[in-house]
Scaffold this motif. Structure first.
Motif, short mmCIF file in Angstrom:
data_model
loop_
_atom_site.label_atom_id
_atom_site.label_comp_id
_atom_site.label_asym_id
_atom_site.label_seq_id
_atom_site.Cartn_x
_atom_site.Cartn_y
_atom_site.Cartn_z
N ARG A 13 110.95 28.27 -13.40
CA ARG A 13 110.37 29.05 -12.31
C ARG A 13 109.87 30.41 -12.80
O ARG A 13 108.83 30.88 -12.36
N ILE A 14 110.61 31.03 -13.72
CA ILE A 14 110.14 32.30 -14.30
C ILE A 14 108.87 32.07 -15.10
O ILE A 14 107.91 32.83 -14.98
N ARG A 15 108.83 31.01 -15.88
CA ARG A 15 107.63 30.68 -16.64
C ARG A 15 106.43 30.47 -15.72
O ARG A 15 105.34 31.00 -15.97
N ASP A 16 106.63 29.74 -14.64
CA ASP A 16 105.54 29.46 -13.71
C ASP A 16 105.05 30.74 -13.02
O ASP A 16 103.85 30.95 -12.89
N GLU A 17 106.00 31.56 -12.58
CA GLU A 17 105.63 32.82 -11.93
C GLU A 17 104.93 33.75 -12.92
O GLU A 17 103.96 34.42 -12.57
N TRP A 18 105.41 33.79 -14.14
CA TRP A 18 104.82 34.62 -15.20
C TRP A 18 103.37 34.20 -15.42
O TRP A 18 102.48 35.04 -15.52
N SER A 19 103.15 32.92 -15.49
CA SER A 19 101.81 32.39 -15.72
C SER A 19 100.87 32.75 -14.56
O SER A 19 99.70 33.09 -14.79
N ARG A 20 101.36 32.66 -13.33
CA ARG A 20 100.55 33.01 -12.16
C ARG A 20 100.27 34.51 -12.09
O ARG A 20 99.20 34.94 -11.69
N ARG A 21 101.25 35.28 -12.44
CA ARG A 21 101.21 36.71 -12.21
C ARG A 21 100.42 37.49 -13.26
O ARG A 21 99.75 38.46 -12.94
N PHE A 22 100.53 37.07 -14.51
CA PHE A 22 99.97 37.87 -15.60
C PHE A 22 98.83 37.14 -16.29
O PHE A 22 98.94 35.95 -16.62
N ALA B 60 115.74 29.95 -7.27
CA ALA B 60 115.12 30.15 -8.58
C ALA B 60 113.75 30.79 -8.45
O ALA B 60 113.36 31.65 -9.25
N GLU B 61 113.01 30.40 -7.42
CA GLU B 61 111.70 31.02 -7.16
C GLU B 61 111.86 32.48 -6.78
O GLU B 61 111.07 33.32 -7.22
N GLU B 62 112.87 32.81 -5.99
CA GLU B 62 113.14 34.21 -5.63
C GLU B 62 113.49 35.02 -6.87
O GLU B 62 113.01 36.16 -7.03
N ILE B 63 114.32 34.47 -7.72
CA ILE B 63 114.70 35.15 -8.96
C ILE B 63 113.46 35.42 -9.80
O ILE B 63 113.27 36.53 -10.31
N ALA B 64 112.60 34.42 -9.93
CA ALA B 64 111.37 34.57 -10.71
C ALA B 64 110.48 35.65 -10.13
O ALA B 64 109.90 36.46 -10.87
#
Length: 147
Positions: free
Chosen positions: A113-122, A56-60
């Motif tokens: 995981r997408i939400r978390d990555e989105w928050s970190r990234r943008f 899921a982290e990889e997908i994100a």
């Protein structure tokens, strides 16, 4: 893996314009018809993974990489603030609900995981999500009854 997933944002502007209850349903139906295979691919990948969390982290990461590449301004070296706002709303109204509409047991894990990555990234993108039915029910004629 998730080749060209950034295409799901191609119709972002018209799908967000004059968003009403009827339009939202029609937009979501069209969105799922065109791009639903991406969300099923996500769940198929986690379903077949030994470590679902890692997958899921990889997908994100792949998802965020694709969006970042598509929308980063060559001049500024980042996603413009106005575009980021549009992306955030699109994620909330369409992407997260589409993931949850797969009704797969891993859908929430992927969305988290997408939400978390989105928050970190943008920048300024600490967003949350809800399911399609909750968002649809929040509309009166227009979202939250706002004219």
């Amino acid at each position: 893996m998730l080749d060209h997933i950034e295409m799901i944002f191609d119709d972002m502007k018209p799908m967000m314009k004059k968003l009403k209850k009827k339009n939202y349903k029609e937009n979501m139906d069209g969105f799922l018809n065109r791009y639903g295979h991406y969300f099923h691919e996500m769940t198929a990948q986690t379903a077949g993974a030994e470590d679902k969390e890692k997958k899921a982290e990889e997908i994100a990461s792949v998802f965020a990489d694709s969006v970042e590449k598509k929308f980063t301004s060559p001049k500024k070296g980042r996603v413009d603030g106005v575009i980021q706002l549009d992306l955030n709303f699109f994620m909330i109204y369409y992407v997260f609900p589409a993931i949850l509409l797969t009704e797969h047991e891993d859908a929430r894990l992927i969305a988290d995981r997408i939400r978390d990555e989105w928050s970190r990234r943008f920048k300024d993108s600490d967003i949350q999500y809800s399911d399609y039915d909750t968002i649809y029910a929040a509309f009166r004629e227009k979202i939250f009854g706002i004219l």
